[in-house]
Scaffold this motif. Structure first.
Motif, PDB file in Angstrom:
ATOM      1  N   GLY A  30       0.802  -1.214   0.000  1.00  0.00           N
ATOM      2  CA  GLY A  30       0.000   0.000   0.000  1.00  0.00           C
ATOM      3  C   GLY A  30       0.836   1.266   0.000  1.00  0.00           C
ATOM      4  N   VAL A  32       2.049   4.562  -0.706  1.00  0.00           N
ATOM      5  CA  VAL A  32       1.359   5.686  -1.337  1.00  0.00           C
ATOM      6  C   VAL A  32       2.179   6.284  -2.474  1.00  0.00           C
ATOM      7  CG1 VAL A  32       0.461   8.014  -0.959  1.00  0.00           C
ATOM      8  CG2 VAL A  32       0.073   6.254   0.741  1.00  0.00           C
ATOM      9  N   LEU A  60      -7.158  -2.412  -1.408  1.00  0.00           N
ATOM     10  CA  LEU A  60      -6.542  -1.591  -0.374  1.00  0.00           C
ATOM     11  C   LEU A  60      -7.406  -1.589   0.887  1.00  0.00           C
ATOM     12  CD1 LEU A  60      -4.191   0.348   0.288  1.00  0.00           C
ATOM     13  CD2 LEU A  60      -5.648   2.196  -0.536  1.00  0.00           C
ATOM     14  N   HIS A  72      -3.956   7.876   0.612  1.00  0.00           N
ATOM     15  CA  HIS A  72      -4.427   6.738  -0.192  1.00  0.00           C
ATOM     16  C   HIS A  72      -5.693   7.129  -0.972  1.00  0.00           C
ATOM     17  CE1 HIS A  72      -2.039   4.263   2.712  1.00  0.00           C
ATOM     18  NE2 HIS A  72      -1.738   3.647   1.598  1.00  0.00           N
TER      19      HIS A  72
END
Length: 75
Positions: A30, A32, A60, A72
């Motif tokens: 994940g 960013v 996610l 995110h």
């Protein structure tokens, strides 16, 4: 990052499950910064559904190893 810059077409390559690199990143780290790079290279990846019907955002949200942040969601 170097792979993205040297071969941006890889951002559009699906694996056997129909997942793009953005899907894999969303389901694992994940990160960013890397997610943003992938989206910049291939914006349509945000809405792309894999063979199970999941978008990167779905993966996610299912990833309990990642602390979801506003960054995110801005991607």
């Amino acid at each position: 990052r170097a792979l993205i810059y040297t071969n941006p077409q890889q951002c559009q390559m699906e694996d056997s499950g129909g997942r793009l690199p953005l899907h894999v990143l969303a389901a694992t780290s994940g990160n960013v910064e890397l997610m943003q790079l992938l989206v910049e290279e291939y914006p349509a990846s945000v809405a792309h559904r894999d063979c199970r019907g999941f978008t990167p955002l779905c993966l996610l949200l299912k990833n309990d190893q990642v602390l979801l942040t506003l960054e995110h969601l801005r991607i």
